[in-house]
Scaffold this motif. Structure first.
Motif, PDB file in Angstrom:
ATOM      1  N   ASN A 138       0.838  -1.191   0.000  1.00 40.60           N
ATOM      2  CA  ASN A 138       0.000   0.000   0.000  1.00 40.60           C
ATOM      3  C   ASN A 138       0.880   1.251   0.000  1.00 40.60           C
ATOM      4  O   ASN A 138       2.065   1.195   0.320  1.00 40.60           O
ATOM      5  CB  ASN A 138      -1.004  -0.008   1.164  1.00 40.60           C
ATOM      6  CG  ASN A 138      -0.328   0.079   2.520  1.00 40.60           C
ATOM      7  OD1 ASN A 138       0.345   1.058   2.826  1.00 40.60           O
ATOM      8  ND2 ASN A 138      -0.523  -0.950   3.340  1.00 40.60           N
ATOM      9  N   ILE A 139       0.278   2.371  -0.367  1.00 41.06           N
ATOM     10  CA  ILE A 139       1.044   3.601  -0.544  1.00 41.06           C
ATOM     11  C   ILE A 139       1.596   4.119   0.775  1.00 41.06           C
ATOM     12  O   ILE A 139       2.652   4.766   0.807  1.00 41.06           O
ATOM     13  CB  ILE A 139       0.175   4.676  -1.250  1.00 41.06           C
ATOM     14  CG1 ILE A 139       1.057   5.805  -1.800  1.00 41.06           C
ATOM     15  CG2 ILE A 139      -0.906   5.187  -0.326  1.00 41.06           C
ATOM     16  CD1 ILE A 139       1.967   5.387  -2.926  1.00 41.06           C
ATOM     17  N   GLY A 140       0.917   3.823   1.871  1.00 44.50           N
ATOM     18  CA  GLY A 140       1.446   4.231   3.163  1.00 44.50           C
ATOM     19  C   GLY A 140       2.772   3.553   3.468  1.00 44.50           C
ATOM     20  O   GLY A 140       3.702   4.182   3.987  1.00 44.50           O
ATOM     21  N   ASP A 150       0.928   9.141  10.897  1.00 47.17           N
ATOM     22  CA  ASP A 150      -0.525   9.288  10.821  1.00 47.17           C
ATOM     23  C   ASP A 150      -0.993   9.391   9.375  1.00 47.17           C
ATOM     24  O   ASP A 150      -1.995   8.763   8.988  1.00 47.17           O
ATOM     25  CB  ASP A 150      -0.979  10.516  11.603  1.00 47.17           C
ATOM     26  CG  ASP A 150      -0.839  10.335  13.109  1.00 47.17           C
ATOM     27  OD1 ASP A 150      -0.754   9.172  13.546  1.00 47.17           O
ATOM     28  OD2 ASP A 150      -0.818  11.348  13.821  1.00 47.17           O
ATOM     29  N   ALA A 151      -0.279  10.171   8.566  1.00 47.90           N
ATOM     30  CA  ALA A 151      -0.653  10.295   7.155  1.00 47.90           C
ATOM     31  C   ALA A 151      -0.493   8.952   6.450  1.00 47.90           C
ATOM     32  O   ALA A 151      -1.368   8.536   5.687  1.00 47.90           O
ATOM     33  CB  ALA A 151       0.194  11.363   6.478  1.00 47.90           C
ATOM     34  N   ALA A 152       0.618   8.275   6.701  1.00 43.86           N
ATOM     35  CA  ALA A 152       0.844   6.967   6.069  1.00 43.86           C
ATOM     36  C   ALA A 152      -0.261   5.990   6.441  1.00 43.86           C
ATOM     37  O   ALA A 152      -0.730   5.218   5.594  1.00 43.86           O
ATOM     38  CB  ALA A 152       2.208   6.417   6.476  1.00 43.86           C
ATOM     39  N   SER A 156      -3.024   4.277   3.844  1.00 43.55           N
ATOM     40  CA  SER A 156      -3.026   2.815   3.755  1.00 43.55           C
ATOM     41  C   SER A 156      -4.432   2.231   3.719  1.00 43.55           C
ATOM     42  O   SER A 156      -4.611   1.062   3.361  1.00 43.55           O
ATOM     43  CB  SER A 156      -2.247   2.203   4.929  1.00 43.55           C
ATOM     44  OG  SER A 156      -0.889   2.582   4.871  1.00 43.55           O
ATOM     45  N   THR A 157      -5.425   3.030   4.086  1.00 44.40           N
ATOM     46  CA  THR A 157      -6.803   2.539   4.044  1.00 44.40           C
ATOM     47  C   THR A 157      -7.399   2.625   2.641  1.00 44.40           C
ATOM     48  O   THR A 157      -8.458   2.045   2.388  1.00 44.40           O
ATOM     49  CB  THR A 157      -7.695   3.324   5.019  1.00 44.40           C
ATOM     50  OG1 THR A 157      -7.768   4.700   4.605  1.00 44.40           O
ATOM     51  CG2 THR A 157      -7.147   3.255   6.435  1.00 44.40           C
ATOM     52  N   GLY A 158      -6.760   3.337   1.725  1.00 44.43           N
ATOM     53  CA  GLY A 158      -7.268   3.429   0.361  1.00 44.43           C
ATOM     54  C   GLY A 158      -7.193   2.091  -0.340  1.00 44.43           C
ATOM     55  O   GLY A 158      -6.246   1.320  -0.147  1.00 44.43           O
ATOM     56  N   ARG A 159      -8.164   1.794  -1.208  1.00 46.98           N
ATOM     57  CA  ARG A 159      -8.248   0.472  -1.825  1.00 46.98           C
ATOM     58  C   ARG A 159      -8.235   0.529  -3.352  1.00 46.98           C
ATOM     59  O   ARG A 159      -8.607  -0.433  -4.009  1.00 46.98           O
ATOM     60  CB  ARG A 159      -9.519  -0.241  -1.363  1.00 46.98           C
ATOM     61  CG  ARG A 159      -9.630  -0.437   0.144  1.00 46.98           C
ATOM     62  CD  ARG A 159      -8.411  -1.128   0.725  1.00 46.98           C
ATOM     63  NE  ARG A 159      -8.172  -2.429   0.125  1.00 46.98           N
ATOM     64  CZ  ARG A 159      -6.987  -3.024   0.046  1.00 46.98           C
ATOM     65  NH1 ARG A 159      -5.898  -2.394   0.481  1.00 46.98           N
ATOM     66  NH2 ARG A 159      -6.868  -4.211  -0.496  1.00 46.98           N
ATOM     67  N   GLY A 189      -4.022   2.378  -2.724  1.00 50.66           N
ATOM     68  CA  GLY A 189      -4.109   3.580  -1.908  1.00 50.66           C
ATOM     69  C   GLY A 189      -5.281   4.428  -2.352  1.00 50.66           C
ATOM     70  O   GLY A 189      -6.139   3.983  -3.116  1.00 50.66           O
ATOM     71  N   PRO A 190      -5.343   5.685  -1.911  1.00 52.88           N
ATOM     72  CA  PRO A 190      -6.425   6.582  -2.329  1.00 52.88           C
ATOM     73  C   PRO A 190      -6.382   6.818  -3.843  1.00 52.88           C
ATOM     74  O   PRO A 190      -5.301   6.874  -4.455  1.00 52.88           O
ATOM     75  CB  PRO A 190      -6.125   7.869  -1.562  1.00 52.88           C
ATOM     76  CG  PRO A 190      -5.270   7.451  -0.407  1.00 52.88           C
ATOM     77  CD  PRO A 190      -4.450   6.313  -0.907  1.00 52.88           C
ATOM     78  N   ALA A 191      -7.550   7.000  -4.423  1.00 52.80           N
ATOM     79  CA  ALA A 191      -7.639   7.136  -5.879  1.00 52.80           C
ATOM     80  C   ALA A 191      -6.938   8.382  -6.399  1.00 52.80           C
ATOM     81  O   ALA A 191      -6.563   8.439  -7.574  1.00 52.80           O
ATOM     82  CB  ALA A 191      -9.113   7.145  -6.304  1.00 52.80           C
TER      83      ALA A 191
END
Length: 272
Positions: A138-140, A150-152, A156-159, A189-191
């Motif tokens: 994931n991107i985080g 915190d940002a990472a 990381s919740t983006g799919r 990650g986030p779109a």
């Protein structure tokens, strides 16, 4: 780090034989000049077909990138990328054989008629199913060195499946269809991450930040992006490119990308 390119004829004969077990006799092979991350990159011709073959020594420091490319292929081909037809690991070499994608590299210059086609590929990618965590990081995780925890964790919740390397030589435009190639860094990650990546490449090609921003407004992922998160990710990207440029000062284009990433950050911050 880029690799020096060698011609097909310089591979060991046992490697040629292993490839021909899949393809039949190879009549000729033409080395491809573009790309940075393969020591072998060639269009290979047989009596019935042509293929694209890429690869590197199996002990090379970048072999993990090729392994990632092989792992992601079933999730992106044939809708967006050429299919991998076989993999040969022989005599210290690791080669991937792809179906041939007949196209030219995209032109990212301001006003280019190629830009809508590039955006269409980016939009199609955002609609693909998310591969399992065993296939992609994931991107985080990837950006953890360049941002706060915190940002990472939020990223990381983006799919959304991301390409993360929208350089123009990774977009092939054909008469009948287009392809997104060189999947060395697939990520989830986030779109809005890939639009930021694309924007930096548009700046590299001569767009102003405002022009690049406007181009990507055609993407729903960019229209719906969280402004604060984009600012944090843009700053992390600038740190990443600065680190890359400092590690490889002999590559002026990397210094230019670091400069463009900082330029983008200043533009985005000034919009608030």
């Amino acid at each position: 780090m880029s690799m020096s390119r060698i011609d097909w004829d310089h591979l060991p004969e046992t490697v040629h034989q292993a490839v021909e077990a899949h393809t039949g006799p190879v009549l000729k092979a033409e080395t491809v000049a573009g790309g940075l991350n393969s020591q072998i990159a060639a269009v290979v011709f047989t009596s019935e077909l042509r293929l694209f073959v890429k690869g590197m020594p199996s002990g090379h420091s970048q072999i993990r990138a090729q392994e990632r490319e092989a792992a992601i292929n079933p999730y992106v081909a044939p809708r967006l990328a050429p299919r991998i037809l076989w993999r040969v690991q022989e005599a210290g070499w690791d080669l991937l054989g792809y179906e041939f994608a007949d196209g030219r590299h995209a032109n990212y210059a301001p006003g280019s008629p190629d830009l809508p086609r590039v955006l269409r590929l980016a939009g199609d990618l955002a609609q693909l199913d998310t591969p399992p965590a065993s296939v992609v990081r994931n991107i985080g995780q990837r950006m953890s060195e360049f941002t706060d925890p915190d940002a990472a964790a939020r990223w990381s919740t983006g799919r959304t499946l991301l390409h993360t390397d929208f350089a123009p030589h990774n977009v092939l435009l054909g008469e009948e269809r287009d392809w997104l190639v060189d999947w060395a860094w697939p990520t989830v990650g986030p779109a809005w991450v890939d639009p930021v990546v694309l924007i930096l490449r548009l700046l590299e090609a001569g767009h102003t930040p405002a022009e690049a921003d406007a181009v990507c407004r055609a993407l729903p992922a960019w229209q719906n992006a969280d402004r604060a998160e984009v600012a944090l990710f843009s700053a992390a990207s600038a740190r990443l490119w600065t680190s890359i440029a400092e590690q490889q000062p002999a590559a002026p284009w990397k210094t230019h990308m670091a400069r463009m990433a900082k330029h983008w950050c200043r533009y985005w911050a000034a919009l608030d």
